[in-house]
Scaffold this motif. Structure first.
Motif, PDB file in Angstrom:
ATOM      1  N   VAL A   1      -8.601   8.068  -6.086  1.00  0.00           N
ATOM      2  CA  VAL A   1      -7.871   7.354  -5.037  1.00  0.00           C
ATOM      3  C   VAL A   1      -6.967   6.306  -5.685  1.00  0.00           C
ATOM      4  N   ALA A   2      -5.657   6.433  -5.455  1.00  0.00           N
ATOM      5  CA  ALA A   2      -4.694   5.491  -6.024  1.00  0.00           C
ATOM      6  C   ALA A   2      -4.385   4.354  -5.064  1.00  0.00           C
ATOM      7  N   ARG A   3      -4.310   4.663  -3.753  1.00  0.00           N
ATOM      8  CA  ARG A   3      -4.031   3.632  -2.756  1.00  0.00           C
ATOM      9  C   ARG A   3      -4.482   4.112  -1.393  1.00  0.00           C
ATOM     10  N   ILE A   4      -4.695   3.159  -0.500  1.00  0.00           N
ATOM     11  CA  ILE A   4      -5.068   3.469   0.877  1.00  0.00           C
ATOM     12  C   ILE A   4      -4.209   2.617   1.797  1.00  0.00           C
ATOM     13  N   ASP A   5      -3.486   3.257   2.711  1.00  0.00           N
ATOM     14  CA  ASP A   5      -2.669   2.552   3.692  1.00  0.00           C
ATOM     15  C   ASP A   5      -3.256   2.807   5.070  1.00  0.00           C
ATOM     16  N   HIS A   6      -3.723   1.745   5.719  1.00  0.00           N
ATOM     17  CA  HIS A   6      -4.367   1.872   7.022  1.00  0.00           C
ATOM     18  C   HIS A   6      -3.334   1.804   8.151  1.00  0.00           C
TER      19      HIS A   6
END
Length: 368
Positions: A315-320
């Motif tokens: 996982v590189a990034r998470i945008d909610h």
């Protein structure tokens, strides 16, 4: 995954090329029939910028206004530091004097001229002699993939895709500082699209505005993206950066489309990283695989069953975004996955987490 501009043979620059040296500034509004396009302080850097948005978002209007085919009602447009439209000063520079080339969806070729003379037209207006103009036009037609025997044909004898190739070569021939392409590959067959993408990302104008609905065009040709929504700018920047910030549902889905390039060998495609993906229908040669972010599923361990493509990822990034989240993944292929906020919690995901990703072959669209 947008490529760097090529340095090999390309469409090149002609005598009318304006000097490079600055962005396109769009800082104004234009209204037509009760509808308004308004862009405040938008600076479009050199390179290829994809202009995207749902139907009626203002894409074509923006392109026509930059080209000088529509006039601002207020504000200012400048190209490389030179103001070309400013109503408050009574200033409006014509399309011919802006150093802008335009490719329309309907081509608008000169029916009475042969293909080669359509392309040579702009060079002749610049003062290039007939022999040199036709020689350059012939080179350009060869570059965009028009068979040599059709150079002497008139537009009525050409297919839609062939006419589009002529239109692209004609727009490029004078060496414009800005090239505006309105759905340039929509009428071109799948094999031809690959050839034209290569030609259009070669050396050429300082600025290209690519108006498109095709995520492959975005991912393979554009350095940046400008998202329009209801006549307003909803996002502007590098595609991966904009994808995590736009609020438009249409733009989020469009920018979230995964595009992976590779080589088809029957029922499998080998990506540029050497990873193999199974596809539902056989493919041969260079292809692009397109699949939506919501088609990528995430698992704590390798999933069972042979119907899915599966690979380990980080996982590189998470945008909610409310009840859902977009997860950027790094691995043998870099992709995005749209999953629920509950799944994020259940899997305990955070940047750096190790997961397995999977994708059904039937979710993959293969395009050339």
């Amino acid at each position: 995954m947008s490529p760097a501009r090529r340095t090999g043979p390309g469409l090149g620059r002609g005598q009318g090329q304006a000097a490079e040296g600055g962005p396109i500034l769009f800082d104004g509004a234009v209204s037509r029939g009760g509808w308004t396009l308004e862009a405040v302080g938008v600076e479009i850097a050199a390179g290829v910028t994809a202009v995207v948005g749902a139907n009626g978002a203002g894409k074509t209007t923006l392109g026509r206004t930059v080209a000088g085919l529509e006039a601002l009602d207020s504000g200012r447009i400048a190209i490389a530091g030179r103001t070309v439209d400013e109503p408050a000063r009574g200033l409006f520079v014509s399309t011919a004097d802006r150093g802008v080339g335009v490719v329309f969806q309907d081509q608008r070729l000169f029916d009475h001229l042969r293909a080669v003379d359509n392309v040579a037209f702009g060079l002749r207006r610049q003062g290039t002699n007939r022999r040199e103009a036709r020689h350059r036009a012939t080179e350009l037609l060869e570059l965009v993939g028009l068979p040599p025997e059709l150079a002497a044909a008139r537009p009525s004898a050409l297919s839609g895709g062939q006419r589009q190739r002529v239109a692209i070569a004609r727009a490029m021939a004078p060496g414009p500082a800005v090239l505006i392409l309105d759905e340039p590959l929509a009428s071109v067959d799948e094999i031809g699209r690959s050839e034209l993408r290569a030609a259009l990302t070669g050396p050429g104008p300082a600025h290209t505005l690519l108006i498109t609905h095709d995520p492959v065009d975005l991912r393979t040709m554009a350095d940046r993206v400008l998202v329009l929504d209801g006549g307003r700018v909803a996002g502007h920047g590098r595609p991966d950066e904009v994808a995590g910030t736009v609020t438009s549902r249409w733009a989020a889905a469009f920018l979230g489309a995964n595009v992976v390039s590779g080589t088809g060998r029957g029922s499998a495609v080998t990506t540029q990283t050497g990873f193999s993906l199974t596809i539902a229908a056989p493919a041969r040669g260079p292809v692009h695989l397109v699949f939506p972010a919501h088609a990528v599923a995430l698992h704590p361990a390798r999933p069972d069953g042979s119907a899915r493509n599966a690979w380990p990822a980080t996982v590189a990034r998470i945008d909610h975004d409310g009840e859902r989240a977009r997860v950027g993944l790094r691995g043998p292929i870099d992709v995005r996955a749209d999953i629920t906020a509950g799944a994020i919690e259940e899997l305990g995901l955070r940047p750096g987490s190790q997961v397995w990703a999977s994708l059904k072959a039937t979710e993959i669209t293969v395009v050339n």
